[in-house]
Each structure stands twice: as C-alpha cells, then as structure tokens.
Scaffold this motif. Structure first.
Motif, PDB file in Angstrom:
ATOM      1  N   GLY A  24      12.320   8.010   5.033  1.00 34.17           N
ATOM      2  CA  GLY A  24      11.760   9.332   5.298  1.00 34.17           C
ATOM      3  C   GLY A  24      10.693   9.297   6.379  1.00 34.17           C
ATOM      4  N   TRP A  25      10.487  10.474   6.971  1.00 30.29           N
ATOM      5  CA  TRP A  25       9.523  10.634   8.061  1.00 30.29           C
ATOM      6  C   TRP A  25       8.108  10.209   7.708  1.00 30.29           C
ATOM      7  N   PRO A  26       7.509  10.804   6.672  1.00 29.29           N
ATOM      8  CA  PRO A  26       6.090  10.498   6.414  1.00 29.29           C
ATOM      9  C   PRO A  26       5.846   9.012   6.158  1.00 29.29           C
ATOM     10  N   TRP A  27       6.732   8.408   5.365  1.00 26.73           N
ATOM     11  CA  TRP A  27       6.558   6.996   5.058  1.00 26.73           C
ATOM     12  C   TRP A  27       6.668   6.147   6.324  1.00 26.73           C
TER      13      TRP A  27
ATOM     14  N   LEU B 241       0.826  -1.211   0.000  1.00 28.06           N
ATOM     15  CA  LEU B 241       0.000   0.000   0.000  1.00 28.06           C
ATOM     16  C   LEU B 241       0.860   1.261   0.000  1.00 28.06           C
ATOM     17  N   LEU B 242       1.941   1.258   0.771  1.00 24.97           N
ATOM     18  CA  LEU B 242       2.790   2.438   0.916  1.00 24.97           C
ATOM     19  C   LEU B 242       3.995   2.439  -0.021  1.00 24.97           C
ATOM     20  N   SER B 243       4.009   1.533  -0.966  1.00 23.78           N
ATOM     21  CA  SER B 243       5.157   1.386  -1.866  1.00 23.78           C
ATOM     22  C   SER B 243       5.415   2.660  -2.665  1.00 23.78           C
TER      23      SER B 243
ATOM     24  N   ALA C 287       4.720   2.518  10.402  1.00 23.89           N
ATOM     25  CA  ALA C 287       4.752   2.075  11.799  1.00 23.89           C
ATOM     26  C   ALA C 287       3.421   2.348  12.499  1.00 23.89           C
ATOM     27  N   GLY C 288       2.806   3.484  12.207  1.00 18.32           N
ATOM     28  CA  GLY C 288       1.542   3.820  12.841  1.00 18.32           C
ATOM     29  C   GLY C 288       0.428   2.852  12.480  1.00 18.32           C
ATOM     30  N   ILE C 289       0.316   2.524  11.200  1.00 14.86           N
ATOM     31  CA  ILE C 289      -0.732   1.592  10.764  1.00 14.86           C
ATOM     32  C   ILE C 289      -0.512   0.212  11.376  1.00 14.86           C
TER      33      ILE C 289
END
Length: 173
Positions: free
Chosen positions: A110-113, A91-93, A118-120
């Motif tokens: 990077g931060w956003p990724w 999904l985050l690829s 990790a959050g999900i």
C-alpha cells in the motif's frame, strides 16, 4: 527461490549501471543528487537474513563508490541503510505481521506504508552519505537542504519505478 535471486541480481546490475552511467552524468543543480540505486536495498524480500542485507548493502555501496571515486562513502551509507532496514520494518510492521513470501512495494503493502518505509530509509541514507561526505558542520544547513531535496528526488524515482516495473498482483476469484 532461484528466480528471486536472479531477479534481484538483475535489479542490482541495472540499478548500479543506471546510477553510475546515467545519473552520475546528469547535472540537476547543487542541491539535487538522486540515488535510485537504493531501490535495490528497499526491495529485498522481508525474509532476507539481516546479515545478508548488510552484505548486499555494503557491496551495493562499494559498486557505486567505484563509479564515483568516493572511497567507502556510499558503502558506509548503504551499510547503515541496510542495518536500519530491519528496525524500520519492525517499526512499520502491520498488526498481523508480514507475509514472508511478499516483497516490499506499493502494490503489495500500500501507498502509506511504502512511502513511509522508503522515505525513512532514503532520508537515513542521504543524511549519513552527505554528512559523511562533507564531514564538518560548517555547511550544516546547505548539507541539510541537499539531504532533503535529494531524498525527495530519490523517492520520486523510487515511486515512479514502482509504477513502471511492478505490476499489481491479480486477485484470484
């Protein structure tokens, strides 16, 4: 290759011991239960075989279950997290895909990724863990509050550990 295996094995032992000997004995209130041991699953390499990630997740949860005397609850939650990891990575690829020599981390991706990743996964782990532990919807909102606050506490520990123990890669000029 052997160096990566030893590094991950060391990370596994240290995180399990931190969880079982330190975090378990801390009283942070009713609603906050951080689980930094999930960092082991989060930091497995991109090229790790899905079946190997599932086995690693199960063994990780089983070791934590031994400390907490919770027969299979953490093992089930970690196995679910390990199963979900493949789909979250897809999904985050990034558009150009992952470099399989890299490992997930703040400095490499990077931060956003990393916060999204990790959050999900922490949220999925905690939802599964706490609702399986309670196993009823009578205390739905109490459990949901515990899930969110524990996810934030775990995410905070994961991010802090990234800054303490991972170094940015030096760019060669």
């Amino acid at each position: 290759m052997i160096n990566d295996i030893l590094k991950n094995l060391f990370r596994f032992v240290v995180l399990i011991l931190i969880q079982g000997l330190i975090i378990k004995n801390m009283d942070l209130g009713t609603y906050i239960n951080p689980f930094p041991y999930v960092l082991f699953i989060l930091l497995l390499p991109f090229d790790a075989a899905p079946w190997l990630v599932l086995i690693a997740g199960f063994i990780t949860g089983l070791m934590v279950d031994m400390f907490y005397n919770t027969p299979g609850v953490n093992a089930a939650a970690c196995t679910f997290m390990a199963f979900s990891r493949h789909y979250i990575l897809r999904l985050l690829s990034p558009r150009e895909g992952y470099e399989f020599t890299m490992q997930p981390g703040i400095y490499s991706m990077g931060w956003p990724w990393f916060i999204s990743y990790a959050g999900i996964l922490c949220l999925l782990h905690h939802l599964f863990l706490f609702y399986l532990e309670v196993f009823r919807f009578k205390e739905f909102f109490h459990t949901l509050l515990t899930v969110f606050l524990s996810t934030l506490a775990t995410l905070l520990l994961v991010v802090v550990s990234q800054f303490l123990f991972n170094r940015p890669k030096e760019e060669s000029a």
